[in-house]
Motif scaffolding. Sequence first.
Motif, PDB file in Angstrom:
ATOM      1  N   SER A 147       2.904  11.117  23.304  1.00 20.36           N
ATOM      2  CA  SER A 147       3.283  10.611  22.016  1.00 20.36           C
ATOM      3  C   SER A 147       4.422   9.785  22.068  1.00 20.36           C
ATOM      4  O   SER A 147       5.355  10.005  22.817  1.00 20.36           O
ATOM      5  N   ALA A 149       5.552   8.581  18.771  1.00 19.69           N
ATOM      6  CA  ALA A 149       5.533   8.500  17.169  1.00 19.69           C
ATOM      7  C   ALA A 149       6.957   9.047  16.954  1.00 19.69           C
ATOM      8  O   ALA A 149       7.759   8.083  15.963  1.00 19.69           O
ATOM      9  N   HIS A 150       7.526  10.121  17.552  1.00 18.37           N
ATOM     10  CA  HIS A 150       8.819  10.748  17.336  1.00 18.37           C
ATOM     11  C   HIS A 150       9.898   9.603  17.626  1.00 18.37           C
ATOM     12  O   HIS A 150      11.173   9.787  17.252  1.00 18.37           O
ATOM     13  N   ARG A 153      10.762   4.711  15.614  1.00 20.45           N
ATOM     14  CA  ARG A 153      11.721   4.220  14.736  1.00 20.45           C
ATOM     15  C   ARG A 153      13.195   3.755  15.417  1.00 20.45           C
ATOM     16  O   ARG A 153      13.704   2.900  15.321  1.00 20.45           O
ATOM     17  N   HIS A 174      -3.293   4.663  20.031  1.00 22.07           N
ATOM     18  CA  HIS A 174      -1.855   5.259  19.762  1.00 22.07           C
ATOM     19  C   HIS A 174      -0.563   4.459  19.373  1.00 22.07           C
ATOM     20  O   HIS A 174       0.126   4.166  18.504  1.00 22.07           O
ATOM     21  N   GLU A 177      -1.140   2.814  16.083  1.00 18.63           N
ATOM     22  CA  GLU A 177      -1.060   3.709  15.021  1.00 18.63           C
ATOM     23  C   GLU A 177       0.428   3.537  14.776  1.00 18.63           C
ATOM     24  O   GLU A 177       1.196   3.599  13.701  1.00 18.63           O
ATOM     25  N   VAL A 178       1.215   3.732  16.071  1.00 24.29           N
ATOM     26  CA  VAL A 178       2.805   3.847  16.003  1.00 24.29           C
ATOM     27  C   VAL A 178       3.463   2.635  15.334  1.00 24.29           C
ATOM     28  O   VAL A 178       4.282   2.589  14.555  1.00 24.29           O
ATOM     29  N   GLN A 180       1.768   0.101  13.464  1.00 23.08           N
ATOM     30  CA  GLN A 180       1.454   0.149  12.197  1.00 23.08           C
ATOM     31  C   GLN A 180       2.110   1.020  11.187  1.00 23.08           C
ATOM     32  O   GLN A 180       2.485   0.628   9.936  1.00 23.08           O
ATOM     33  N   SER A 181       2.674   2.248  11.497  1.00 19.43           N
ATOM     34  CA  SER A 181       3.305   3.214  10.886  1.00 19.43           C
ATOM     35  C   SER A 181       4.573   2.657  10.454  1.00 19.43           C
ATOM     36  O   SER A 181       5.398   3.056   9.411  1.00 19.43           O
ATOM     37  N   LEU A 182       5.265   1.707  11.192  1.00 20.99           N
ATOM     38  CA  LEU A 182       6.428   1.093  10.860  1.00 20.99           C
ATOM     39  C   LEU A 182       6.323  -0.454  10.225  1.00 20.99           C
ATOM     40  O   LEU A 182       7.123  -1.088  10.033  1.00 20.99           O
ATOM     41  N   GLY A 183       4.914  -0.799  10.046  1.00 21.63           N
ATOM     42  CA  GLY A 183       4.691  -2.178   9.536  1.00 21.63           C
ATOM     43  C   GLY A 183       4.913  -3.184  10.711  1.00 21.63           C
ATOM     44  O   GLY A 183       5.427  -4.378  10.177  1.00 21.63           O
ATOM     45  N   CYS A 186       1.107  -5.630  15.945  1.00 21.09           N
ATOM     46  CA  CYS A 186       0.564  -5.141  17.450  1.00 21.09           C
ATOM     47  C   CYS A 186      -0.570  -6.195  17.953  1.00 21.09           C
ATOM     48  O   CYS A 186      -1.417  -6.351  17.221  1.00 21.09           O
TER      49      CYS A 186
END
Length: 217
Positions: A147, A149-150, A153, A174, A177-178, A180-183, A186
């Motif tokens: 992962s 994700a953590h 940021r 993944h 998604e990572v 996209q989660s921050l805008g 990609c």
Amino acid sequence: MRKERIRDYRHVSWDWNGTLLNDTWLCLECLNAVAAQGGYPPIDLPRYRAVYGFPVQSIYEALNMPTDPESFRISSIAYMDAYESRRSECGLHAGAKEILDRLHAAQIPQSIFSAYPQDFLEAIVREYQLGHFFGQLSGNDSIFTNSKAHRARAHFSSLGVSFDDILYCGDTTHDAEVAQSLGIDCVLVASGHQARERLEPLGVKVVADFAELIRLF
Ligand SMILES: [Mg+2]
């Protein structure tokens, strides 16, 4: 990609395994070697690219291997030992060096944001003599997770540019998604660990290989 060209971004961040490094074949061989030790039959490349993903336990499940914590720990160590002993047999994907060179020449900063352990990442980038391309090398602190994700940021915030000006280039769902989660924009290269059919539905730009990516430069 919201911007028309790759050179319109002010920073390009890369995934390492499967994106820049052509190591899917080696990962499959190491996985099958670990499976064989437990008496489990091998899988082929299309099956691997159909099941590889986050969390990494899903791959062992696909091989019908046990994924309880102790079995997973033992499998992960055996896998990493096998991989590390042969990592120098991989090369970069065809065309990868060319786009690193072009970005470097255009003075667009680059970094690596990877799930590969930090010390291994630093060593392999040195081994492949690519250190001068990257301002930041950001890897995981453990071999037991894939992962990102953590850490996303923290990595992207450290680059010193607005998230709107960053392009992240990866090879998996993944990765998308990572970002996209921050805008963050990609682009996915479908020559890595996952089949193109899995990448298409994500709503991000997908290219077949670096030849196609370079055409977006
Ligand atoms: Mg990857």
